[in-house]
Design an enzyme around this catalytic site. Sequence first.
Site, short mmCIF file in Angstrom:
data_model
loop_
_atom_site.label_atom_id
_atom_site.label_comp_id
_atom_site.label_asym_id
_atom_site.label_seq_id
_atom_site.Cartn_x
_atom_site.Cartn_y
_atom_site.Cartn_z
N PHE A 187 22.31 -42.26 46.23
CA PHE A 187 20.97 -42.70 45.83
C PHE A 187 21.00 -43.72 44.70
CE2 PHE A 187 20.71 -38.17 47.14
CZ PHE A 187 20.13 -38.39 48.39
N ARG A 188 22.09 -44.47 44.62
CA ARG A 188 22.28 -45.51 43.61
C ARG A 188 22.24 -44.98 42.17
NH1 ARG A 188 22.95 -50.25 45.75
NH2 ARG A 188 22.24 -50.67 47.86
N LEU A 189 22.56 -43.72 41.99
CA LEU A 189 22.66 -43.15 40.65
C LEU A 189 24.13 -43.23 40.24
CD1 LEU A 189 20.27 -40.09 41.07
CD2 LEU A 189 19.78 -42.36 40.13
#
Length: 211
Positions: A187-189
Site C-alpha cells: 500500500f505504498r507505506l
Amino acid sequence: MTDPKPSSKPLTKDDFTEVTKPFALFGEWLVDATASEINDPNALALATVDPDGLPNVRMVLLKGFDERGFVFYTNFESAKGQELLSAGKAAMCFHWKSLRRQVRIRGTVVKVSDDEADEYYQSRPRGSRIGAWASKQSRPLENRFALEKEVARYTAKFAVGEIPRPEHWSGFRLVPTQMEFWHDRPFRLHDRVVFRRNADGEDWTRDRLYP
C-alpha cells in the site's frame, strides 16, 4: 493482478534501531542484488549538473566501494567528466527491481589515485582499453565507420605489449554525505531510512522518513 510481495525482509522498527552503519548495509544489499538481478547489479543512475545548472543523468557501473566512497570510471573529457570536475558534486541512485529496493546517495566527488586507476584499467578487457583511446566520448561522431577507424588505428598502435591508460581516462570517488535506503512495503507505506553527515569522517545521524 496484485503487486508482488517484497522478495526480502523489509526494515522494521527494530531493524532500524540496529542499523548504524550505512556502508555495511549497502554491502549487504549489493550482495542480495548480485544474487537476484538478471543484469548488472552494480548499475546506478549518476546525476550531475552542467555549467548552466541543468541536470544530467545516465547509467554507469559501480566498480568499487568502501568507507571512503563509491568508485566509477569515465573519460574526463566527456560531458559527465567535465561536469564532475567542474561541480565536484554528484548523486547516485541504485534500483534493484527484483528486491524492490532503492539506495540514493549524494555527496562530493574526488579523483581516484593514478595507481588505483591504473590497476583497474589494466584489469579491463583489451578491447575496452582500446576503446578508451578510440572514443572521444560525448563529442559529435560523423558516422560509425569513423569510430571503427579509430579502433583499428589504436589496435595497430598497441598491437604488442601493455596498453597504457590514457591521461584523460580515470575514476571518481563519490564521498557520501547522505545515504537513503528505501524498501517497498504494501500500500505504498514504504520503509525509508536516511543517514546524514556534514563531511567525510564525521559521525552519521539516522532518521526514518515518511514514505
